[in-house]
Design a protein around this motif. Structure first.
Motif, short mmCIF file in Angstrom:
data_model
loop_
_atom_site.label_atom_id
_atom_site.label_comp_id
_atom_site.label_asym_id
_atom_site.label_seq_id
_atom_site.Cartn_x
_atom_site.Cartn_y
_atom_site.Cartn_z
N GLU A 1 2.32 1.82 -3.47
CA GLU A 1 1.28 2.28 -4.40
C GLU A 1 0.95 3.75 -4.14
O GLU A 1 0.78 4.55 -5.07
N THR A 2 0.85 4.14 -2.85
CA THR A 2 0.55 5.53 -2.50
C THR A 2 1.67 6.46 -2.93
O THR A 2 1.42 7.57 -3.43
N GLN B 1 0.83 -1.21 0.00
CA GLN B 1 0.00 0.00 0.00
C GLN B 1 0.86 1.26 0.00
O GLN B 1 0.56 2.23 -0.71
N ASN C 1 1.33 9.57 -5.42
CA ASN C 1 1.76 10.93 -5.02
C ASN C 1 2.78 11.48 -6.02
O ASN C 1 2.71 12.67 -6.38
#
Length: 172
Positions: free
Chosen positions: A111-112, A108, A116
């Motif tokens: 992926e974030t 996660q 961003n």
């Protein structure tokens, strides 16, 4: 050892033994001895009769085993071993679940970070610095800071500066 020497050894051994005169002419074969004379009769005495046990009244035979205290100790030890094994397996399962959660959280996070970075690049791509300068100077009447208006501060303890009050000597 040859057969003749064995025969001579056995013959010498037999000839040296003391054999009573009444049995010198008899031959002994193996471990059985034939009776030359009949057994004398025994005297019969009045013996009390023994009680005959009935076969259906047998007492239960106690089997060789462990006593109650040892059995209880072994059962307690078994319970302790099973409890330790269960707790160990439970702990191993918890570790496995936590590892899976860590991997999921790392996925996660990556992926974030990608999302961003994409948004940042999109924002930077849309902003034109020359347009920002024109808008600041012409519409908002902003001016560049002069050399005498810029103060620098060197922090020797760390690279981060926290300002709790105004800097002395600066006129606003």
């Amino acid at each position: 050892m040859s057969v003749e020497s064995r025969y001579n050894t056995e013959h010498n051994y037999r000839s040296e033994r003391h054999i009573p005169n009444s049995r010198r002419g008899t031959y002994v074969d193996g471990n059985t001895v034939r009776k030359i004379q009949a057994e004398p009769k025994r005297r019969e005495e009045n013996l009390p009769e023994r009680k005959i046990r009935r076969s259906h009244q047998r007492r239960p035979v106690r089997m060789a085993g462990i006593d109650g205290v040892s059995f209880m100790f072994l059962m307690g030890a078994l319970v302790v071993v099973l409890a330790v094994a269960f707790s160990y397996i439970s702990a191993q399962n918890d570790v496995h679940v936590m590892k899976n959660n860590v991997v999921e959280l790392q996925t996660q996070i990556s992926e974030t970070k990608e999302a961003n970075d994409e948004k940042y690049e999109e924002i930077i791509g849309k902003v034109d610095l020359s347009e920002v300068y024109k808008k600041a100077t012409k519409e908002l009447n902003m001016v560049r800071a002069g050399k005498n208006q810029i103060y620098t501060y060197d922090n020797k303890k760390s690279g981060m500066v926290k300002q709790y009050a105004d800097i002395p000597g600066v006129d606003e």
